[in-house]
Design a protein around this motif. Structure first.
Motif, PDB file in Angstrom:
ATOM      1  N   GLY A 141     -21.500   9.277 -20.121  1.00 21.39           N
ATOM      2  CA  GLY A 141     -21.566   7.882 -19.711  1.00 21.39           C
ATOM      3  C   GLY A 141     -22.827   7.155 -20.111  1.00 21.39           C
ATOM      4  O   GLY A 141     -23.051   6.021 -19.674  1.00 21.39           O
ATOM      5  N   HIS A 142     -23.687   7.802 -20.925  1.00 21.38           N
ATOM      6  CA  HIS A 142     -24.909   7.105 -21.331  1.00 21.38           C
ATOM      7  C   HIS A 142     -25.198   7.363 -22.815  1.00 21.38           C
ATOM      8  O   HIS A 142     -25.864   8.334 -23.176  1.00 21.38           O
ATOM      9  CB  HIS A 142     -26.109   7.529 -20.491  1.00 21.38           C
ATOM     10  CG  HIS A 142     -27.236   6.539 -20.544  1.00 21.38           C
ATOM     11  ND1 HIS A 142     -27.921   6.115 -19.426  1.00 21.38           N
ATOM     12  CD2 HIS A 142     -27.779   5.858 -21.579  1.00 21.38           C
ATOM     13  CE1 HIS A 142     -28.834   5.235 -19.779  1.00 21.38           C
ATOM     14  NE2 HIS A 142     -28.772   5.076 -21.094  1.00 21.38           N
ATOM     15  N   SER A 143     -24.688   6.499 -23.639  1.00 23.64           N
ATOM     16  CA  SER A 143     -24.979   6.560 -25.075  1.00 23.64           C
ATOM     17  C   SER A 143     -26.341   5.927 -25.328  1.00 23.64           C
ATOM     18  O   SER A 143     -26.641   4.846 -24.827  1.00 23.64           O
ATOM     19  CB  SER A 143     -23.893   5.807 -25.848  1.00 23.64           C
ATOM     20  OG  SER A 143     -24.230   5.706 -27.215  1.00 23.64           O
ATOM     21  N   LEU A 144     -27.192   6.611 -26.073  1.00 25.75           N
ATOM     22  CA  LEU A 144     -28.543   6.110 -26.294  1.00 25.75           C
ATOM     23  C   LEU A 144     -28.996   6.355 -27.717  1.00 25.75           C
ATOM     24  O   LEU A 144     -28.782   7.436 -28.278  1.00 25.75           O
ATOM     25  CB  LEU A 144     -29.529   6.804 -25.337  1.00 25.75           C
ATOM     26  CG  LEU A 144     -31.001   6.394 -25.459  1.00 25.75           C
ATOM     27  CD1 LEU A 144     -31.192   4.947 -25.031  1.00 25.75           C
ATOM     28  CD2 LEU A 144     -31.898   7.313 -24.634  1.00 25.75           C
ATOM     29  N   ALA A 188     -30.198   0.975 -20.778  1.00 30.31           N
ATOM     30  CA  ALA A 188     -30.342   0.537 -22.176  1.00 30.31           C
ATOM     31  C   ALA A 188     -29.560   1.473 -23.087  1.00 30.31           C
ATOM     32  O   ALA A 188     -29.490   2.680 -22.859  1.00 30.31           O
ATOM     33  CB  ALA A 188     -31.812   0.522 -22.570  1.00 30.31           C
ATOM     34  N   ARG A 189     -28.977   0.924 -24.131  1.00 25.28           N
ATOM     35  CA  ARG A 189     -28.283   1.720 -25.148  1.00 25.28           C
ATOM     36  C   ARG A 189     -29.111   1.836 -26.425  1.00 25.28           C
ATOM     37  O   ARG A 189     -28.903   2.744 -27.226  1.00 25.28           O
ATOM     38  CB  ARG A 189     -26.922   1.105 -25.461  1.00 25.28           C
ATOM     39  CG  ARG A 189     -25.941   1.201 -24.297  1.00 25.28           C
ATOM     40  CD  ARG A 189     -24.573   0.636 -24.674  1.00 25.28           C
ATOM     41  NE  ARG A 189     -23.616   0.849 -23.602  1.00 25.28           N
ATOM     42  CZ  ARG A 189     -22.887   1.944 -23.444  1.00 25.28           C
ATOM     43  NH1 ARG A 189     -23.021   2.938 -24.305  1.00 25.28           N
ATOM     44  NH2 ARG A 189     -22.033   2.053 -22.452  1.00 25.28           N
ATOM     45  N   ASN A 190     -30.021   0.912 -26.601  1.00 29.47           N
ATOM     46  CA  ASN A 190     -30.882   0.929 -27.783  1.00 29.47           C
ATOM     47  C   ASN A 190     -32.317   0.648 -27.354  1.00 29.47           C
ATOM     48  O   ASN A 190     -32.579  -0.311 -26.611  1.00 29.47           O
ATOM     49  CB  ASN A 190     -30.444  -0.130 -28.795  1.00 29.47           C
ATOM     50  CG  ASN A 190     -29.065   0.145 -29.359  1.00 29.47           C
ATOM     51  OD1 ASN A 190     -28.902   0.958 -30.262  1.00 29.47           O
ATOM     52  ND2 ASN A 190     -28.050  -0.530 -28.814  1.00 29.47           N
ATOM     53  N   ILE A 191     -33.232   1.480 -27.814  1.00 31.28           N
ATOM     54  CA  ILE A 191     -34.652   1.307 -27.540  1.00 31.28           C
ATOM     55  C   ILE A 191     -35.366   1.287 -28.882  1.00 31.28           C
ATOM     56  O   ILE A 191     -35.208   2.208 -29.687  1.00 31.28           O
ATOM     57  CB  ILE A 191     -35.199   2.446 -26.665  1.00 31.28           C
ATOM     58  CG1 ILE A 191     -34.433   2.523 -25.336  1.00 31.28           C
ATOM     59  CG2 ILE A 191     -36.690   2.256 -26.412  1.00 31.28           C
ATOM     60  CD1 ILE A 191     -34.792   3.727 -24.493  1.00 31.28           C
ATOM     61  N   ARG A 192     -36.130   0.251 -29.117  1.00 23.39           N
ATOM     62  CA  ARG A 192     -36.840   0.098 -30.395  1.00 23.39           C
ATOM     63  C   ARG A 192     -38.344   0.125 -30.149  1.00 23.39           C
ATOM     64  O   ARG A 192     -38.881  -0.716 -29.434  1.00 23.39           O
ATOM     65  CB  ARG A 192     -36.425  -1.191 -31.096  1.00 23.39           C
ATOM     66  CG  ARG A 192     -34.939  -1.197 -31.440  1.00 23.39           C
ATOM     67  CD  ARG A 192     -34.515  -2.417 -32.252  1.00 23.39           C
ATOM     68  NE  ARG A 192     -33.103  -2.351 -32.557  1.00 23.39           N
ATOM     69  CZ  ARG A 192     -32.581  -1.688 -33.590  1.00 23.39           C
ATOM     70  NH1 ARG A 192     -33.407  -1.055 -34.428  1.00 23.39           N
ATOM     71  NH2 ARG A 192     -31.292  -1.657 -33.802  1.00 23.39           N
ATOM     72  N   ALA A 214     -29.897  -9.730 -22.745  1.00 21.54           N
ATOM     73  CA  ALA A 214     -30.751  -9.166 -21.705  1.00 21.54           C
ATOM     74  C   ALA A 214     -31.564  -7.998 -22.260  1.00 21.54           C
ATOM     75  O   ALA A 214     -31.189  -7.355 -23.244  1.00 21.54           O
ATOM     76  CB  ALA A 214     -29.900  -8.699 -20.527  1.00 21.54           C
ATOM     77  N   GLY A 215     -32.679  -7.724 -21.633  1.00 19.33           N
ATOM     78  CA  GLY A 215     -33.519  -6.615 -22.057  1.00 19.33           C
ATOM     79  C   GLY A 215     -34.952  -6.818 -21.624  1.00 19.33           C
ATOM     80  O   GLY A 215     -35.296  -7.826 -20.998  1.00 19.33           O
ATOM     81  N   THR A 216     -35.783  -5.848 -21.962  1.00 19.63           N
ATOM     82  CA  THR A 216     -37.192  -5.893 -21.594  1.00 19.63           C
ATOM     83  C   THR A 216     -38.040  -5.459 -22.784  1.00 19.63           C
ATOM     84  O   THR A 216     -37.666  -4.533 -23.520  1.00 19.63           O
ATOM     85  CB  THR A 216     -37.467  -4.977 -20.386  1.00 19.63           C
ATOM     86  OG1 THR A 216     -36.712  -5.431 -19.262  1.00 19.63           O
ATOM     87  CG2 THR A 216     -38.944  -4.957 -20.023  1.00 19.63           C
TER      88      THR A 216
END
Length: 488
Positions: free
Chosen positions: A199-202, A38-42, A151-153
């Motif tokens: 390699g992991h922008s968050l 995931a790149r964005n978590i809300r 896509a997402g959860t």
């Protein structure tokens, strides 16, 4: 003979697996989102009149129906199996135990390849391991709009009896808890949030506000000492050790000092910071290699371990604790001892030196083979105090100074210099106490320079302890508007 556990008993017991609070429970969900790239978590935390609801939505890979059902299975993975190097999980209990530590009903909705699916566990309806599978209509009614297009959860906590303390938690207490969760997430994932994980922008958002990472080492500050990195191998796996010595408070602003110290202060936050795959596991411990002390309060040491060493470090199910492997104890003990000496020098060097040009509080006198120390009556603050208009106050001030001079503990000081020289330091204050001291002294010193702000600034720059704490003094002068372009 098959002897399976009772469903309700086991799942209710799972509520007490680990030592979860709100931030650590949310962290387990964030770990899953990171694994899903995931790149964005809300994160949304709603009080709802004492019946809180929590949602965590990510834009990761998402799960198919079968993958979702597998993820909802208790103990869904074997901790002994080899995992991907970037896997932040271990036991396959995280999603369930973290959620049930806060709520009784866990709902998970996921979107993959344009297909939405949902499942839930409700501890009030769990006989015979009966997991709820949501219909398409139920999924669409619960899911956030983002899942219909990408896509997402999404994870939903409801019936939050433990989080709400069975309905007794006030709105203000809930808000305090949410702020605490924000601050812990900023610390635990600061490497991800700061772009340090290649390699992991968050980005993580809490109630629509982006959480900025908090670097506990303040590694970008010019006064932070970033010492030599060391690598140790355990069972062929690399453990990376990076020590830091934080800036003395005189080198940072008051707000920076408060954030670096945290709620419990520098004493509690010194020591080791253990990271597993760039995610903070435990912080502020010496693993019984040293005591928390004043002279080591600026020492913080990052230790990076791979997830392949989880069993040796005894990582707990809530990923909130670890134990130092015996093979590392001697090596880290040597590092700690050396760092404590270097940290103590930061404090000792802040005392007023008598061979400097600045006006110091103490003066050294050598004559006829004897050495003695006296208080400098020409020090601007002391001179101002000794020249107050009230004669009785002047006499009392003079008597106090003479008593201090005559009571200097020469013998005790000499013994300490000979026996424990590295433990001697100037009496330390904190920035708030120093600020109060400065604000009390400023009117007297401004009177001495006849109200000239330029002369006041110049005087403070060459007077101890203000000269060695100039950044803090200058900040106070600017706040008061007591500055002048003529000050140099």
């Amino acid at each position: 003979m098959s002897n399976p556990p009772d469903a309700a008993s086991l799942m209710t017991s799972a509520r007490s697996f680990g030592n979860y609070d709100l931030p650590s429970a949310l962290a387990d969900l964030i770990d899953n989102s990171i694994k899903a790239r995931a790149r964005n978590i809300r994160i949304t935390c709603l009080y709802q009149s004492g019946s809180p609801a929590i949602r965590v939505l990510d834009d990761g890979y998402g799960m198919s129906r079968s993958e979702l059902h597998a993820a909802m299975r208790p103990a869904s993975t074997n901790p002994a199996e080899e995992r991907s190097p970037d896997d932040l999980g271990r036991f396959g209990w995280g999603l369930k135990s973290a959620s049930f530590s806060q709520c009784k009903k866990l709902t998970v909705i996921s979107s993959k390849d344009g297909v939405l699916s949902g499942a839930e566990w409700d501890l009030d309806e769990i006989s015979n391991w009966k997991m709820g599978v949501l219909t398409d209509r139920e999924v669409k009614g619960l899911a956030s709009d983002e899942l219909s297009t990408s896509a997402g959860t999404e994870i939903i906590w409801s019936k939050c009896d433990r989080l709400s303390e069975h309905g007794s938690l006030s709105a203000a207490e809930f808000n305090d808890l949410v702020v605490y969760a924000r601050d812990r997430i900023a610390l635990v994932y600061h490497r991800y949030l700061g772009g340090a994980v290649r390699g992991h922008s968050l980005k993580i958002f809490l109630n629509d506000q982006e959480i900025k990472g908090y670097d506990p080492f303040y590694s970008d500050h010019r006064a932070t000492q970033q010492l030599e990195t060391e690598e140790v191998r355990i069972e062929g796996k690399r453990v990376r050790i990076q020590p830091f010595i934080l800036p003395h408070y005189s080198k940072v602003t008051l707000s920076e000092y408060d954030r670096l110290g945290g709620e419990e202060g520098f004493l509690k936050n010194q020591g080791f910071y253990v990271y597993r795959n760039h995610r903070l596991i435990i912080n502020g411990t010496w693993f019984r290699l040293a005591k928390h002390g004043e002279l080591s309060q600026l020492v913080r040491i990052s230790v990076d371990i791979p997830n392949s060493l989880d069993s040796i470090w005894k990582i707990t199910i809530d990923k909130g604790d670890a134990q130092l492997p015996a093979v590392l104890r001697n090596r880290l003990k040597g590092i700690v001892d050396g760092l404590k000496k270097r940290s103590s020098k930061v404090f000792r060097s802040k005392g007023g030196r008598l061979d400097r040009d600045e006006s110091t509080v103490w003066q050294r006198h050598a004559k006829n083979g004897e050495i003695h120390y006296s208080i400098n009556r020409e020090h601007p603050l002391i001179a101002a105090f000794l020249s107050v208009d009230d004669e009785e106050t002047r006499s009392a001030a003079k008597a106090v100074i003479e008593v201090i001079e005559q009571s200097f503990p020469v013998i005790a000081f000499s013994e300490d210099v000979n026996r424990r020289p590295l433990e001697i330091r100037q009496t330390e204050t904190n920035p708030r106490a120093f600020r109060d001291q400065v604000e009390t002294a400023l009117p007297l010193m401004l009177h001495e320079v006849e109200g000239d702000f330029a002369r006041l600034s110049d005087l403070l720059r060459h007077t101890e302890p203000y000269s060695s704490n100039w950044a803090a003094v200058e900040e106070i002068l600017k706040e008061k508007g007591w500055t002048s372009a003529r000050a140099r």
